[in-house]
Design a protein around this motif. Structure first.
Motif, PDB file in Angstrom:
ATOM      1  N   ASN A 525      29.784  51.993 -17.565  1.00 42.34           N
ATOM      2  CA  ASN A 525      28.968  51.361 -16.537  1.00 42.34           C
ATOM      3  C   ASN A 525      29.558  50.031 -16.103  1.00 42.34           C
ATOM      4  O   ASN A 525      30.365  49.423 -16.820  1.00 42.34           O
ATOM      5  CB  ASN A 525      27.545  51.136 -17.042  1.00 42.34           C
ATOM      6  CG  ASN A 525      26.819  52.443 -17.290  1.00 42.34           C
ATOM      7  OD1 ASN A 525      27.078  53.435 -16.616  1.00 42.34           O
ATOM      8  ND2 ASN A 525      25.922  52.455 -18.262  1.00 42.34           N
ATOM      9  N   ALA A 526      29.138  49.604 -14.902  1.00 50.50           N
ATOM     10  CA  ALA A 526      29.542  48.283 -14.423  1.00 50.50           C
ATOM     11  C   ALA A 526      28.620  47.232 -15.022  1.00 50.50           C
ATOM     12  O   ALA A 526      27.453  47.505 -15.328  1.00 50.50           O
ATOM     13  CB  ALA A 526      29.471  48.237 -12.906  1.00 50.50           C
ATOM     14  N   ALA A 527      29.150  46.037 -15.192  1.00 51.85           N
ATOM     15  CA  ALA A 527      28.347  44.895 -15.665  1.00 51.85           C
ATOM     16  C   ALA A 527      28.612  43.726 -14.724  1.00 51.85           C
ATOM     17  O   ALA A 527      29.769  43.338 -14.508  1.00 51.85           O
ATOM     18  CB  ALA A 527      28.725  44.536 -17.094  1.00 51.85           C
ATOM     19  N   ILE A 528      27.549  43.208 -14.102  1.00 53.72           N
ATOM     20  CA  ILE A 528      27.705  42.063 -13.199  1.00 53.72           C
ATOM     21  C   ILE A 528      26.732  40.965 -13.627  1.00 53.72           C
ATOM     22  O   ILE A 528      25.752  41.205 -14.353  1.00 53.72           O
ATOM     23  CB  ILE A 528      27.412  42.456 -11.739  1.00 53.72           C
ATOM     24  CG1 ILE A 528      25.942  42.860 -11.563  1.00 53.72           C
ATOM     25  CG2 ILE A 528      28.341  43.570 -11.277  1.00 53.72           C
ATOM     26  CD1 ILE A 528      25.522  43.030 -10.105  1.00 53.72           C
ATOM     27  N   GLU A 529      27.051  39.763 -13.168  1.00 53.11           N
ATOM     28  CA  GLU A 529      26.134  38.646 -13.361  1.00 53.11           C
ATOM     29  C   GLU A 529      25.815  38.105 -11.988  1.00 53.11           C
ATOM     30  O   GLU A 529      26.702  37.695 -11.244  1.00 53.11           O
ATOM     31  CB  GLU A 529      26.781  37.553 -14.224  1.00 53.11           C
ATOM     32  CG  GLU A 529      25.804  36.416 -14.560  1.00 53.11           C
ATOM     33  CD  GLU A 529      26.423  35.387 -15.483  1.00 53.11           C
ATOM     34  OE1 GLU A 529      26.544  34.222 -15.060  1.00 53.11           O
ATOM     35  OE2 GLU A 529      26.800  35.753 -16.609  1.00 53.11           O
ATOM     36  N   LEU A 530      24.522  38.139 -11.599  1.00 53.43           N
ATOM     37  CA  LEU A 530      24.083  37.683 -10.291  1.00 53.43           C
ATOM     38  C   LEU A 530      23.044  36.586 -10.484  1.00 53.43           C
ATOM     39  O   LEU A 530      21.974  36.833 -11.076  1.00 53.43           O
ATOM     40  CB  LEU A 530      23.504  38.844  -9.488  1.00 53.43           C
ATOM     41  CG  LEU A 530      23.039  38.541  -8.061  1.00 53.43           C
ATOM     42  CD1 LEU A 530      24.184  38.016  -7.206  1.00 53.43           C
ATOM     43  CD2 LEU A 530      22.433  39.788  -7.411  1.00 53.43           C
ATOM     44  N   ASP A 531      23.407  35.403 -10.026  1.00 49.37           N
ATOM     45  CA  ASP A 531      22.518  34.237 -10.136  1.00 49.37           C
ATOM     46  C   ASP A 531      22.038  34.038 -11.571  1.00 49.37           C
ATOM     47  O   ASP A 531      20.851  33.787 -11.845  1.00 49.37           O
ATOM     48  CB  ASP A 531      21.322  34.378  -9.194  1.00 49.37           C
ATOM     49  CG  ASP A 531      21.746  34.424  -7.733  1.00 49.37           C
ATOM     50  OD1 ASP A 531      22.856  33.930  -7.432  1.00 49.37           O
ATOM     51  OD2 ASP A 531      21.001  34.968  -6.910  1.00 49.37           O
ATOM     52  N   GLY A 532      22.967  34.230 -12.529  1.00 52.92           N
ATOM     53  CA  GLY A 532      22.672  33.984 -13.931  1.00 52.92           C
ATOM     54  C   GLY A 532      22.074  35.145 -14.678  1.00 52.92           C
ATOM     55  O   GLY A 532      21.931  35.088 -15.903  1.00 52.92           O
ATOM     56  N   GLU A 533      21.742  36.232 -13.976  1.00 54.99           N
ATOM     57  CA  GLU A 533      21.156  37.402 -14.614  1.00 54.99           C
ATOM     58  C   GLU A 533      22.220  38.483 -14.799  1.00 54.99           C
ATOM     59  O   GLU A 533      22.944  38.816 -13.867  1.00 54.99           O
ATOM     60  CB  GLU A 533      20.009  37.967 -13.768  1.00 54.99           C
ATOM     61  CG  GLU A 533      18.823  37.039 -13.603  1.00 54.99           C
ATOM     62  CD  GLU A 533      18.036  36.877 -14.900  1.00 54.99           C
ATOM     63  OE1 GLU A 533      18.105  37.793 -15.743  1.00 54.99           O
ATOM     64  OE2 GLU A 533      17.363  35.837 -15.055  1.00 54.99           O
TER      65      GLU A 533
END
Length: 809
Positions: A525-533
């Motif tokens: 799976n992909a793992a992203i961080e968006l606005d600290g989440e």
């Protein structure tokens, strides 16, 4: 009913046809005038339909909800946002795409990709074509060895072979030999011959094609696939080695594309076939030898042939035997052509005239010699050969046999040479790869419990297409570079599954191993961080508040990107400008029809449609130019069309009352009508004023265009519907549609112009009937006149003859 007999003025001397034609002028003029009216109506119909087509295209572009990019009746069209991506470290933003929508929210986001999503995959192994191998045993058997006496008294048997080889774009003929000592019994150690042939072949391949340029040091020599020169670690382009079956396989360096064509020798590259087309004209005088392979057994067969020019000397002194042989062949051909039995009497004159060339005699002799030699050689096996025309066929017990044939001595016989390549393309059929279909004549795979079948004539491309179109939820691809298949789950991330049920086909295709296993790699799976989440995804895409973040493997993993979402008016401005441009173009197009007066000639007379008789005296180019002038102005100042354009112009002056009581119109956006009367109401844009309104009062602009009661687009849409609406009952259609119908539409049949034209056609038919009737009447009158005068002349001649007889008394 047959046409009445019409007598011209042969007796009376009158030009009957011209007289009657002149008498019928008034009738013809009436018909011509009605035809001209009909032509004008058809031109008007074409003009109305052309205008309706232009208006419909304009309406479809800006008033149809399906055209989202230019639809001006929805507030979402005016709610546009743009995204700007930046990195504090200057990292490339390639690999990240941010797409906004009308529901996006302005703001700033911090976006980091910690890991991209991948799909589960199965990577197949390289497919090695079975045909890309040399059968050295068969090659040596197919060649007549040459015995050479050595200085020490021993004898060496030499087998000379050659093949045409192309490596990349370089093509060469590679000749080599296999040699072995002849023992006291006249035999040769064939293993020694093969070993010698392999060494000689590799030496010639090294000379012919050299190194790839890849240098391998001693520490990783074992890791390369191509053969390496042990003296310097260089990789050869092409070398050969024995395989476990005793055949010879090629080792290709540098991932080169290689093709091999048999030249001298049967190396097993030719596909067995039931028929082989021969050119018997290429036989040479003397011994001709062919090598045949039937069921894996090779046999060399020789026959004595003659060249195509052999019988050219038949009439020379001393060649009486050749002439006699030629005459026998000619007689046999003559009997065959006329289906005559051997003891049937021959017409010598016909035989003498029978066309029979020296070349044909040579072919007939060679055909008989060849089939006799083959049938003698294979008599003990019960195999018979025959020539069907130029096709050689073999059979046993009434059943056709597949076989291969090569020429090893004498003429070429025009036999196609076998060839093979190490590269397989998508067009290559599974049959050509040596794979056999199942009992049902299909090739079958089972992936993720879904059975996928293709027919016996399937190619790699059609197999891939069938898998991708199935419900197996995988994507198959084939690389001609690596000669291998890859399967990839359509569902990204760890949830994607690929389960393959191994069978002979999957193993042959390199997808599964001999033990049924396969090279499976689980996706993640992909793992992203968006606005600290931190967010985990099973795809490389994430949507937030109407904004979509999409990334690829090119993105800088771990890099934090700043994404600014801002209101953007560029797209809205572009749509409005396009609307104005298209409206102005519509005005221009329409006034080409209703704004131009009819064309007149130098005398001031209008150009009128030509009659068929007038056109006969003109060239195609002259007719076309005349009709262009005559069509001009057929709708000049047309009140129906000008009324529609006037309504549209009035609607553009419309204003909308806003919630605060103020009014807004196009003029508020800097869009005004041209002051030039000749512009016919075209619009002009003050872009500075438009930019100001879009940036300071976008809501008001949106209201002007989209208000459901008095909005600009609502008003225009109603006017256009009133002009070109084609659906519903006739009375509810647009005025132009009721008038002329739409091009290539059934609405034409209900139109006013169509009905007028039908009435005109009926009137013309009635006038034509009157014309024909009156013309028949006058022809009858003149025909009777001619008959009466003919009778009168006959009587006068008789009387004159009668009284003339008395004068001689």
């Amino acid at each position: 009913m047959s046409d009445p007999i019409r007598m011209s003025g042969m007796v009376s001397g009158l030009d009957t046809e011209s007289i009657i034609s002149a008498m019928m002028t008034s009738y013809q003029t009436k018909i011509d005038n009605q035809n001209k009216k009909l032509t004008k109506l058809s031109w008007q119909q074409e003009a109305y339909q052309a205008i309706a087509k232009k208006m419909t295209a304009f309406q479809n572009k800006y008033f149809d909800v399906l055209n989202r990019k230019s639809y001006l009746m929805s507030a979402s069209t005016f709610n546009k946002f743009g995204a700007k991506i930046s990195s504090s470290t200057g990292a490339s933003t390639n690999g990240l795409t941010v797409t906004t929508s009308s529901s996006s929210q302005a703001g700033t986001h911090k976006f980091t990709v910690q890991q991209t999503a991948t799909a589960s995959t199965v990577k197949g192994k390289e497919i090695k074509p079975e045909s890309f191998k040399l059968d050295m045993d068969k090659a040596i058997q197919s060649i007549k060895g040459i015995d050479v006496e050595n200085a020490d008294g021993t004898t060496t048997r030499v087998f000379n072979m050659s093949m045409d080889i192309k490596v990349g774009g370089v093509a060469k003929t590679v000749s080599f030999s296999g040699q072995g000592l002849v023992d006291a019994d006249g035999n040769v150690d064939m293993d020694a011959v093969k070993e010698n042939a392999l060494n000689n072949l590799n030496a010639q391949l090294q000379i012919g094609f050299g190194y790839t340029g890849n240098h391998i040091n001693s520490e990783n020599v074992m890791s390369i696939e191509g053969a390496v020169d042990p003296d310097n670690g260089h990789e050869w382009f092409l070398q050969a080695e024995f395989n476990d079956d005793g055949g010879i396989e090629f080792i290709v360096g540098g991932n080169a594309s290689v093709s091999v064509t048999e030249n001298c020798g049967n190396f097993g590259l030719t596909e067995a076939s039931a028929t082989h087309t021969l050119n018997l004209g290429s036989v040479v005088t003397g011994t001709n030898t062919m090598s045949l392979d039937i069921g894996g057994t090779v046999k060399n067969v020789s026959f004595e042939g003659v060249s195509s020019t052999y019988y050219d000397s038949k009439d020379d002194a001393g060649n009486e035997a050749i002439l006699e042989e030629y005459n026998q062949l000619k007689e046999a051909a003559y009997r065959k052509a006329y289906n005559l039995e051997d003891d049937a009497e021959i017409d010598e004159e016909k035989l003498k005239e029978y066309s029979y060339s020296s070349a044909q005699a040579a072919e007939d002799k060679n055909a008989a010699a060849l089939t006799d030699a083959l049938n003698d050689a294979y008599a003990s096996e019960g195999i018979t050969f025959a020539l069907n025309g130029s096709d050689l066929v073999a059979s046993k017990d009434g059943q056709g046999l597949d076989f291969t044939v090569h020429m090893t001595e004498g003429g070429t016989m025009g036999i196609a040479k076998g060839a093979s390549s190490n590269k397989i393309t998508g067009k290559t059929t599974l049959d050509e790869l040596g794979f056999a279909p199942d009992a049902d004549g299909n090739y079958t795979l089972k992936i993720n419990d879904v059975e996928i079948s293709v027919g016996a004539d399937a190619s790699i491309d059609s197999l891939v297409k069938a898998v991708n179109a199935s419900d197996a939820n995988v994507k198959m691809s084939y690389s001609a570079l690596s000669n291998s298949f890859t399967l990839e789950a359509k569902e990204m991330g760890g949830a994607g599954d690929i389960r393959i049920e191994a069978n002979d086909l999957t193993t042959a295709l390199g997808i599964t191993n001999a033990n049924g296993s396969y090279d499976f790699e689980l996706g993640h799976n992909a793992a992203i961080e968006l606005d600290g989440e931190t967010i985990y995804l099973n795809e490389n895409k994430y949507e937030l508040d109407g904004t979509t973040f999409e990334f690829t493997d090119d993105i800088a993993v771990g890099e934090t990107f700043t994404v600014n979402i801002e209101q953007s008016n560029d797209d809205v401005k572009e749509i409005i400008k396009n609307f104005v441009d298209d409206y102005n173009q519509l005005i221009e197009d329409v006034y080409e029809y209703i704004g131009k007066a009819p064309a007149t000639d130098s005398s001031g007379d209008r150009y009128e449609p030509h009659t068929d008789e007038e056109k006969e005296a003109m060239s195609e180019e002259e007719i076309e130019k005349w009709e262009d002038m005559a069509k001009q102005g057929v709708l000049y100042n047309d009140r129906t069309v000008s009324g529609i354009m006037s309504q549209m112009r009035t609607a553009l002056y419309n204003t909308v009352t806003l919630d605060d009581g103020s009014k807004i119109g196009l003029f508020s956006l800097g869009i005004k009508t041209s002051n030039d009367f000749m512009e016919r109401g075209k619009l002009q844009i003050d872009e500075e004023q438009l930019d100001k309104m879009l940036s300071t009062n976008l809501d008001a602009v949106t209201e002007l265009f989209t208000n459901t009661e008095n909005g600009l687009m609502k008003q225009l849409d109603g006017i256009l519907d009133g002009a070109v609406k084609a659906s519903g009952s006739v009375q509810n259609r647009g005025t132009l549609v009721r008038k002329a119908g739409l091009e290539n539409s059934s609405t034409i049949l209900d139109s006013t112009l169509y009905k007028e034209m039908e009435n005109l056609r009926d009137r013309i038919a009635s006038l034509q009937d009157k014309y024909d009737s009156r013309e028949d009447y006058w022809w009858g009158v003149f025909t009777n006149l001619e008959s009466m005068m003919s009778d009168l002349n006959n009587q006068s001649s008789y009387i004159g003859s009668y009284f003339g007889g008395f004068g001689g008394m």
